[in-house]
Design a protein around this motif. Sequence first.
Motif, PDB file in Angstrom:
ATOM      1  N   VAL A 184       0.833  -1.202   0.000  1.00 43.95           N
ATOM      2  CA  VAL A 184       0.000   0.000   0.000  1.00 43.95           C
ATOM      3  C   VAL A 184       0.869   1.253   0.000  1.00 43.95           C
ATOM      4  N   LEU A 185       1.899   1.256   0.845  1.00 49.85           N
ATOM      5  CA  LEU A 185       2.796   2.412   0.912  1.00 49.85           C
ATOM      6  C   LEU A 185       3.554   2.585  -0.396  1.00 49.85           C
ATOM      7  N   SER A 186       4.004   1.485  -0.970  1.00 54.42           N
ATOM      8  CA  SER A 186       4.739   1.547  -2.233  1.00 54.42           C
ATOM      9  C   SER A 186       3.856   2.073  -3.351  1.00 54.42           C
ATOM     10  N   SER A 187       2.608   1.592  -3.398  1.00 57.79           N
ATOM     11  CA  SER A 187       1.673   2.043  -4.415  1.00 57.79           C
ATOM     12  C   SER A 187       1.379   3.526  -4.271  1.00 57.79           C
ATOM     13  N   GLU A 188       1.185   3.962  -3.041  1.00 58.47           N
ATOM     14  CA  GLU A 188       0.919   5.378  -2.785  1.00 58.47           C
ATOM     15  C   GLU A 188       2.128   6.212  -3.177  1.00 58.47           C
ATOM     16  N   ASN A 189       3.301   5.701  -2.852  1.00 55.62           N
ATOM     17  CA  ASN A 189       4.525   6.412  -3.162  1.00 55.62           C
ATOM     18  C   ASN A 189       4.693   6.586  -4.670  1.00 55.62           C
ATOM     19  N   ASN A 190       4.419   5.509  -5.413  1.00 58.87           N
ATOM     20  CA  ASN A 190       4.547   5.560  -6.862  1.00 58.87           C
ATOM     21  C   ASN A 190       3.498   6.467  -7.492  1.00 58.87           C
ATOM     22  N   SER A 191       2.297   6.469  -6.906  1.00 55.52           N
ATOM     23  CA  SER A 191       1.243   7.317  -7.453  1.00 55.52           C
ATOM     24  C   SER A 191       1.561   8.788  -7.281  1.00 55.52           C
ATOM     25  N   ASN A 192       2.422   9.083  -6.298  1.00 54.44           N
ATOM     26  CA  ASN A 192       2.837  10.469  -6.075  1.00 54.44           C
ATOM     27  C   ASN A 192       4.069  10.831  -6.892  1.00 54.44           C
ATOM     28  N   GLY A 193       4.546   9.860  -7.703  1.00 48.96           N
ATOM     29  CA  GLY A 193       5.679  10.132  -8.559  1.00 48.96           C
ATOM     30  C   GLY A 193       7.009  10.044  -7.868  1.00 48.96           C
ATOM     31  N   ASP A 194       7.051   9.422  -6.676  1.00 47.46           N
ATOM     32  CA  ASP A 194       8.302   9.301  -5.947  1.00 47.46           C
ATOM     33  C   ASP A 194       9.028   8.033  -6.349  1.00 47.46           C
ATOM     34  N   ASP A 195      10.304   7.972  -6.121  1.00 51.93           N
ATOM     35  CA  ASP A 195      11.108   6.780  -6.359  1.00 51.93           C
ATOM     36  C   ASP A 195      11.239   6.042  -5.041  1.00 51.93           C
ATOM     37  N   LYS A 217      14.384   6.707   4.492  1.00 54.03           N
ATOM     38  CA  LYS A 217      14.380   7.427   5.767  1.00 54.03           C
ATOM     39  C   LYS A 217      12.962   7.514   6.321  1.00 54.03           C
ATOM     40  N   ARG A 218      11.986   7.772   5.440  1.00 56.15           N
ATOM     41  CA  ARG A 218      10.604   7.871   5.899  1.00 56.15           C
ATOM     42  C   ARG A 218      10.110   6.526   6.417  1.00 56.15           C
ATOM     43  N   ARG A 219      10.463   5.419   5.700  1.00 55.82           N
ATOM     44  CA  ARG A 219      10.061   4.098   6.145  1.00 55.82           C
ATOM     45  C   ARG A 219      10.674   3.771   7.498  1.00 55.82           C
ATOM     46  N   LYS A 220      11.925   4.229   7.727  1.00 53.08           N
ATOM     47  CA  LYS A 220      12.575   3.983   9.000  1.00 53.08           C
ATOM     48  C   LYS A 220      11.831   4.708  10.115  1.00 53.08           C
ATOM     49  N   MET A 221      11.388   5.916   9.827  1.00 51.93           N
ATOM     50  CA  MET A 221      10.631   6.685  10.817  1.00 51.93           C
ATOM     51  C   MET A 221       9.275   6.038  11.072  1.00 51.93           C
ATOM     52  N   GLU A 222       8.652   5.489  10.017  1.00 51.54           N
ATOM     53  CA  GLU A 222       7.347   4.850  10.180  1.00 51.54           C
ATOM     54  C   GLU A 222       7.436   3.619  11.068  1.00 51.54           C
ATOM     55  N   LYS A 223       8.574   2.908  10.979  1.00 49.55           N
ATOM     56  CA  LYS A 223       8.763   1.730  11.827  1.00 49.55           C
ATOM     57  C   LYS A 223       8.864   2.127  13.280  1.00 49.55           C
ATOM     58  N   ARG A 240      -0.114   9.202   5.237  1.00 49.21           N
ATOM     59  CA  ARG A 240       0.115   7.932   4.569  1.00 49.21           C
ATOM     60  C   ARG A 240      -1.105   7.033   4.746  1.00 49.21           C
ATOM     61  N   PRO A 241      -1.398   6.175   3.764  1.00 49.86           N
ATOM     62  CA  PRO A 241      -2.534   5.260   3.919  1.00 49.86           C
ATOM     63  C   PRO A 241      -2.311   4.311   5.095  1.00 49.86           C
ATOM     64  N   HIS A 242      -3.370   4.006   5.793  1.00 48.29           N
ATOM     65  CA  HIS A 242      -3.319   3.054   6.896  1.00 48.29           C
ATOM     66  C   HIS A 242      -3.924   1.736   6.431  1.00 48.29           C
ATOM     67  N   LEU A 243      -3.638   0.666   7.179  1.00 48.17           N
ATOM     68  CA  LEU A 243      -4.207  -0.634   6.876  1.00 48.17           C
ATOM     69  C   LEU A 243      -4.738  -1.251   8.152  1.00 48.17           C
ATOM     70  N   ASN A 244      -5.969  -1.761   8.083  1.00 53.65           N
ATOM     71  CA  ASN A 244      -6.592  -2.486   9.196  1.00 53.65           C
ATOM     72  C   ASN A 244      -6.841  -3.929   8.788  1.00 53.65           C
ATOM     73  N   LEU A 245      -6.650  -4.840   9.739  1.00 53.84           N
ATOM     74  CA  LEU A 245      -7.089  -6.215   9.532  1.00 53.84           C
ATOM     75  C   LEU A 245      -8.594  -6.264   9.786  1.00 53.84           C
ATOM     76  N   LEU A 246      -9.350  -6.722   8.811  1.00 52.58           N
ATOM     77  CA  LEU A 246     -10.797  -6.855   8.931  1.00 52.58           C
ATOM     78  C   LEU A 246     -11.130  -8.297   9.284  1.00 52.58           C
ATOM     79  N   CYS A 247     -11.924  -8.479  10.344  1.00 51.30           N
ATOM     80  CA  CYS A 247     -12.240  -9.849  10.768  1.00 51.30           C
ATOM     81  C   CYS A 247     -13.558  -9.893  11.513  1.00 51.30           C
ATOM     82  N   GLY A 248     -14.032 -11.100  11.745  1.00 53.23           N
ATOM     83  CA  GLY A 248     -15.196 -11.304  12.579  1.00 53.23           C
ATOM     84  C   GLY A 248     -14.779 -11.460  14.029  1.00 53.23           C
ATOM     85  N   ALA A 249     -15.743 -11.363  14.939  1.00 56.79           N
ATOM     86  CA  ALA A 249     -15.431 -11.458  16.366  1.00 56.79           C
ATOM     87  C   ALA A 249     -14.828 -12.812  16.723  1.00 56.79           C
ATOM     88  N   ASP A 250     -15.150 -13.845  15.947  1.00 52.64           N
ATOM     89  CA  ASP A 250     -14.594 -15.161  16.229  1.00 52.64           C
ATOM     90  C   ASP A 250     -13.082 -15.176  16.028  1.00 52.64           C
TER      91      ASP A 250
END
Length: 272
Positions: free
Chosen positions: A106-117, A125-131, A143-153
């Motif tokens: 997701v981050l890579s796709s967003e990065n490419n869509s913004n024309g970044d390498d 450096k940004r990825r290191k800060m995100e970690k 930056r786009p976020h990601l959630n795990l979608l699941c049932g209560a089980d």
Amino acid sequence: MASQEKIKLVLLACGSFNPITNMHLRMFELARDHLEDTGRYKVVKGIISPVGDGYKKKGLVEACHRLEMARLATESSEWITVDDWESQQPEWVETAKVVRHHHAEVLSSENNSNGDDVDTGKYRKRRKMEKKSPSCMNPKADRPHLNLLCGADVLESFGVPNLWKPEDIEEIVGRYGVTCITRCGSDAEKFINQSDVLYKHRKNISVVREWVTNEISATHVRRALRRGQSVRYLLPDSVVRYIQDHSLYSAESEQKNAGVILAPLQRYSKTE
């Protein structure tokens, strides 16, 4: 909150999808409505990631069939897609690694869509800060976020011994976040309160209550198919046709992996 200030969110559902049902698809719609209704999020994508054959679950038909059924089921959706990365791995892959993989995509796709390498020092450096500071902990991050979608089980399965590594639960809930759809017979809020790690990260868990209850179960669907009963309106018509065309879900297929220990139980029991 203005539209441009809303947090872009991707929903990832992992599981057997054996077969995919209308309820699996409905979970995405419920989650999107709930999250966008908070005014904080813009759900931009849904991803279905069927588990690989190495999971060794009883009655699990081949991944190629489960992938194709999922693709057929999502043909009419403008925002839900199917990804085959997990299912194509030679061995079972922990859900935390799957979440990690898709977050990076997701981050890579967003990065490419913004024309970044993506290989630039600035990106590394940004990825290191995100970690160091996960995006889900920073509500102002663009930056786009990601959630795990699941049932209560699935949420309650965090408490099953040797099914999940404690550090994986910590990473999934603490770093990425979970959107959980309630089910009859499950009390997500109670389980969160009883679990120290889930309570610690409770602000990263969105519990979505389904008021129009629909308890479609893939297990019940397979049972009906074995008995020659109709499953129409439980599954998309295209999936029903695929099952019929390929003669899936028989008494014989339900015995596949019978007596075989589930992959995570095999792996984590050895480490103790």
